[in-house]
Design a protein around this motif. Structure first.
Motif, PDB file in Angstrom:
ATOM      1  N   SER A 159     105.867  12.015  62.288  1.00  0.00           N
ATOM      2  CA  SER A 159     107.088  12.337  63.041  1.00  0.00           C
ATOM      3  C   SER A 159     106.094  13.217  64.386  1.00  0.00           C
ATOM      4  O   SER A 159     106.441  13.280  65.693  1.00  0.00           O
ATOM      5  N   ARG A 160     105.238  14.236  63.786  1.00  0.00           N
ATOM      6  CA  ARG A 160     104.681  15.170  64.619  1.00  0.00           C
ATOM      7  C   ARG A 160     103.631  14.705  65.799  1.00  0.00           C
ATOM      8  O   ARG A 160     104.106  15.059  66.545  1.00  0.00           O
ATOM      9  N   LYS A 161     103.581  13.440  65.115  1.00  0.00           N
ATOM     10  CA  LYS A 161     102.066  12.627  66.094  1.00  0.00           C
ATOM     11  C   LYS A 161     103.074  12.400  67.250  1.00  0.00           C
ATOM     12  O   LYS A 161     102.395  12.474  68.656  1.00  0.00           O
ATOM     13  N   LEU A 162     104.116  11.991  66.718  1.00  0.00           N
ATOM     14  CA  LEU A 162     105.278  11.245  68.161  1.00  0.00           C
ATOM     15  C   LEU A 162     105.345  11.993  69.189  1.00  0.00           C
ATOM     16  O   LEU A 162     105.124  12.358  70.298  1.00  0.00           O
ATOM     17  N   ILE A 163     105.497  13.245  68.562  1.00  0.00           N
ATOM     18  CA  ILE A 163     106.223  14.613  70.055  1.00  0.00           C
ATOM     19  C   ILE A 163     105.389  15.471  70.693  1.00  0.00           C
ATOM     20  O   ILE A 163     105.655  15.376  71.632  1.00  0.00           O
ATOM     21  N   LEU A 164     104.321  15.471  70.406  1.00  0.00           N
ATOM     22  CA  LEU A 164     102.978  15.439  71.148  1.00  0.00           C
ATOM     23  C   LEU A 164     102.679  14.570  71.786  1.00  0.00           C
ATOM     24  O   LEU A 164     101.702  14.919  73.262  1.00  0.00           O
ATOM     25  N   LYS A 165     103.404  13.469  72.341  1.00  0.00           N
ATOM     26  CA  LYS A 165     102.836  12.433  72.648  1.00  0.00           C
ATOM     27  C   LYS A 165     103.614  13.179  74.768  1.00  0.00           C
ATOM     28  O   LYS A 165     104.427  13.863  74.398  1.00  0.00           O
ATOM     29  N   GLY A 166     102.523  12.975  75.464  1.00  0.00           N
ATOM     30  CA  GLY A 166     102.849  13.357  76.075  1.00  0.00           C
ATOM     31  C   GLY A 166     103.183  15.282  76.749  1.00  0.00           C
ATOM     32  O   GLY A 166     103.359  15.179  77.418  1.00  0.00           O
ATOM     33  N   VAL A 167     102.710  16.057  75.732  1.00  0.00           N
ATOM     34  CA  VAL A 167     102.763  17.222  75.960  1.00  0.00           C
ATOM     35  C   VAL A 167     101.535  18.114  77.107  1.00  0.00           C
ATOM     36  O   VAL A 167     100.726  17.781  77.749  1.00  0.00           O
ATOM     37  N   ASP A 168     102.377  19.187  78.076  1.00  0.00           N
ATOM     38  CA  ASP A 168     101.437  19.585  78.574  1.00  0.00           C
ATOM     39  C   ASP A 168     101.221  21.588  77.910  1.00  0.00           C
ATOM     40  O   ASP A 168     100.429  21.620  78.565  1.00  0.00           O
ATOM     41  N   GLY A 169     102.108  22.201  77.365  1.00  0.00           N
ATOM     42  CA  GLY A 169     101.791  23.047  76.535  1.00  0.00           C
ATOM     43  C   GLY A 169     101.827  23.237  75.264  1.00  0.00           C
ATOM     44  O   GLY A 169     102.826  22.591  74.590  1.00  0.00           O
ATOM     45  N   VAL A 170     101.323  23.434  74.158  1.00  0.00           N
ATOM     46  CA  VAL A 170     101.500  24.377  72.440  1.00  0.00           C
ATOM     47  C   VAL A 170     101.970  25.836  72.731  1.00  0.00           C
ATOM     48  O   VAL A 170     101.049  26.222  73.231  1.00  0.00           O
ATOM     49  N   VAL A 171     103.195  25.634  71.647  1.00  0.00           N
ATOM     50  CA  VAL A 171     102.883  27.172  71.490  1.00  0.00           C
ATOM     51  C   VAL A 171     102.964  26.444  69.914  1.00  0.00           C
ATOM     52  O   VAL A 171     103.524  25.890  69.439  1.00  0.00           O
ATOM     53  N   PHE A 172     102.099  27.981  68.733  1.00  0.00           N
ATOM     54  CA  PHE A 172     101.428  27.631  67.659  1.00  0.00           C
ATOM     55  C   PHE A 172     102.313  29.232  67.708  1.00  0.00           C
ATOM     56  O   PHE A 172     101.437  29.735  67.235  1.00  0.00           O
ATOM     57  N   VAL A 173     103.233  29.481  66.892  1.00  0.00           N
ATOM     58  CA  VAL A 173     103.765  29.865  65.461  1.00  0.00           C
ATOM     59  C   VAL A 173     103.719  30.172  64.187  1.00  0.00           C
ATOM     60  O   VAL A 173     103.271  28.780  63.639  1.00  0.00           O
ATOM     61  N   VAL A 174     102.899  31.074  64.251  1.00  0.00           N
ATOM     62  CA  VAL A 174     102.759  31.549  62.443  1.00  0.00           C
ATOM     63  C   VAL A 174     103.428  32.365  61.788  1.00  0.00           C
ATOM     64  O   VAL A 174     104.285  33.402  62.346  1.00  0.00           O
ATOM     65  N   ASP A 175     103.458  31.509  61.042  1.00  0.00           N
ATOM     66  CA  ASP A 175     104.388  32.845  59.803  1.00  0.00           C
ATOM     67  C   ASP A 175     103.585  33.683  58.854  1.00  0.00           C
ATOM     68  O   ASP A 175     102.691  33.234  58.452  1.00  0.00           O
ATOM     69  N   SER A 176     103.843  34.780  59.339  1.00  0.00           N
ATOM     70  CA  SER A 176     103.143  35.835  59.217  1.00  0.00           C
ATOM     71  C   SER A 176     102.769  36.684  57.757  1.00  0.00           C
ATOM     72  O   SER A 176     102.268  37.438  57.059  1.00  0.00           O
ATOM     73  N   GLN A 177     103.699  36.216  56.736  1.00  0.00           N
ATOM     74  CA  GLN A 177     103.530  36.115  55.624  1.00  0.00           C
ATOM     75  C   GLN A 177     102.094  35.824  54.798  1.00  0.00           C
ATOM     76  O   GLN A 177     101.769  34.619  55.529  1.00  0.00           O
ATOM     77  N   ILE A 178     101.587  36.811  54.328  1.00  0.00           N
ATOM     78  CA  ILE A 178     100.221  36.917  53.829  1.00  0.00           C
ATOM     79  C   ILE A 178     100.637  35.400  53.219  1.00  0.00           C
ATOM     80  O   ILE A 178      99.264  34.448  53.311  1.00  0.00           O
ATOM     81  N   ALA A 179     101.308  35.629  52.004  1.00  0.00           N
ATOM     82  CA  ALA A 179     101.650  34.076  51.333  1.00  0.00           C
ATOM     83  C   ALA A 179     101.385  32.514  52.255  1.00  0.00           C
ATOM     84  O   ALA A 179     101.428  30.980  51.239  1.00  0.00           O
ATOM     85  N   ARG A 180     101.940  32.756  53.446  1.00  0.00           N
ATOM     86  CA  ARG A 180     101.701  31.387  54.070  1.00  0.00           C
ATOM     87  C   ARG A 180     100.248  31.440  55.227  1.00  0.00           C
ATOM     88  O   ARG A 180      99.961  30.242  55.978  1.00  0.00           O
ATOM     89  N   MET A 181      99.198  31.804  55.215  1.00  0.00           N
ATOM     90  CA  MET A 181      98.362  32.049  55.346  1.00  0.00           C
ATOM     91  C   MET A 181      97.831  30.498  55.506  1.00  0.00           C
ATOM     92  O   MET A 181      97.509  30.120  56.252  1.00  0.00           O
ATOM     93  N   GLU A 182      97.551  29.697  54.214  1.00  0.00           N
ATOM     94  CA  GLU A 182      96.619  28.703  53.678  1.00  0.00           C
ATOM     95  C   GLU A 182      98.038  27.749  54.706  1.00  0.00           C
ATOM     96  O   GLU A 182      97.581  26.663  55.315  1.00  0.00           O
ATOM     97  N   ALA A 183      99.542  27.704  54.644  1.00  0.00           N
ATOM     98  CA  ALA A 183     100.119  26.996  55.377  1.00  0.00           C
ATOM     99  C   ALA A 183      99.858  26.613  56.573  1.00  0.00           C
ATOM    100  O   ALA A 183      99.778  25.926  57.336  1.00  0.00           O
ATOM    101  N   ASN A 184      99.232  27.715  57.500  1.00  0.00           N
ATOM    102  CA  ASN A 184      99.262  28.169  58.960  1.00  0.00           C
ATOM    103  C   ASN A 184      98.175  27.278  59.362  1.00  0.00           C
ATOM    104  O   ASN A 184      97.412  26.990  60.277  1.00  0.00           O
TER     105      ASN A 184
END
Lengths: 160, 196
Positions: free
Chosen positions: B88-113
């Motif tokens: 699904s993510r791939k489909l939504i990126l089609k035709g994108v003009d700009g991207v915001v990458f939202v980082v989860d600042s919690q230490i435990a989520r570093m790997e997921a980021n």
């Protein structure tokens, strides 16, 4: 960039609008609209007053994208036609020339057979209009209007 | 792929919020939706599961004002963050003009980021884009949580190229509009340059 920009000029817009205006009458449909594959509404005709066409456009494009994803998994090129049947209204979705999506919403005042027949004809006309439009956008590239935009103009947009 | 309509004098652009599951992408959109004048926004659509996890995407159409007689409209989308929704993510990126990458600042989520960032890069490449060409900003969200990594640590891992970055608390709105404005500005600047 991956895909060329979609540009709509006045002349082509009127051609597209003429096709959808005709289709809504010929198919006896409630609403006809055309959107690009990224979910932008291009043209609409019929009883659009009650409809949130922006949302419909985005969801239809999402639907086509998801169906296209399924097609790929099944090693199909594309499922170019979709039909959803409801109690009061039905929706017929047709991919046109891999670039735009033709959507017809209709009730029991017409039939699926007639809608399909009229959509087929309209698709051919739309295909050639959008084909020509793509060539035109490619050759004229960027118009002066955007080159003239200054950094100040962009800043002003965000100053409130 | 922006859509320019010379007849209605409109510029339409697509911005995608990307990031790991539960990092606050939907919360960003909800905040923007709640704080925008009714005439400037359309309906917000969330295709979510019963537990409010994004299933396909959230969608929010937004009008930002006029530039040289052209109305600027931005369509904001989020992707589903959970790892297994990659198709699904791939489909939504089609035709994108700009991207915001939202980082989860919690230490435990570093790997997921990091995993999500790598996923973004490979999905963009698959669509024929690349992160150093697409207008792109980073938001360090959840700065109000107790165990968060420092901005320096997050920057070193997730923003080595130094694109515009914003600390944020999406639940209270801190940094939300700053992020949106920054990416919108980059998108319009790119459009002006005719770089596509």
């Amino acid at each position: 960039m991956a895909s060329p920009q979609m540009v709509m000029y006045e002349r082509e817009f009127h051609q597209v609008q003429a096709v959808v205006d005709h289709l809504v009458r010929a198919a006896n449909a409630q609403v006809v609209f055309i959107i690009d594959k990224n979910g932008q509404l291009i043209a609409a005709a019929g009883e659009t007053g009650q409809l949130d066409t922006t949302s419909l456009a985005s969801l239809t494009a999402g639907n086509i994208a998801a169906t296209g994803g399924i097609a790929k998994l099944l090693r199909e090129n594309e499922f170019s036609t979709q039909f959803h049947e409801g109690e009061r209204s039905n929706i017929h979705i047709q991919l046109v020339g891999k670039r735009v999506i033709l959507v017809v919403i209709f009730d029991n005042k017409t039939s699926l057979g007639l809608v399909r027949l009229r959509v087929k004809k309209a698709s051919e006309q739309l295909d050639s209009i959008f084909e020509a439009l793509a060539v035109k956008a490619e050759t004229s590239h960027q118009s002066g209007a955007f080159a003239e935009i200054t950094d100040d103009d962009i800043d002003k947009l965000f100053n409130d | 792929m922006s859509f320019i309509n010379y007849l209605s004098r409109e510029i339409n652009c697509k911005i995608v919020y990307y990031g790991p599951g539960l990092c606050g992408k939907t919360t960003n959109l909800q905040y923007i939706y709640n704080k925008t004048n009714p005439e400037a926004k359309g309906k917000m659509i969330s295709l979510a599961t019963e537990t409010e996890r994004t299933l396909f995407f959230d969608f929010l159409p937004l009008a930002l004002g006029e530039i040289r007689g052209f109305k600027t409209r931005f369509h904001l989308y989020t992707v589903p963050g959970q790892v297994f929704y990659d198709a699904s993510r791939k489909l939504i990126l089609k035709g994108v003009d700009g991207v915001v990458f939202v980082v989860d600042s919690q230490i435990a989520r570093m790997e997921a980021n990091i995993e999500s960032m790598e996923n973004l890069q490979s999905n963009l490449v698959e669509q024929g884009y690349s992160l150093d060409k697409v207008p792109y900003v980073v938001q360090y969200n959840k700065r109000d949580m107790p165990a968060v990594a420092s901005i320096e640590e997050l920057r070193a891992e997730l923003n080595p190229d130094g694109v515009p970055e914003f600390p944020a608390v999406a639940t209270t709105g801190e940094g939300v509009f700053e992020t949106l404005k920054a990416v919108a500005k980059l998108v319009l600047t790119e459009l002006k340059r005719g770089g596509r």
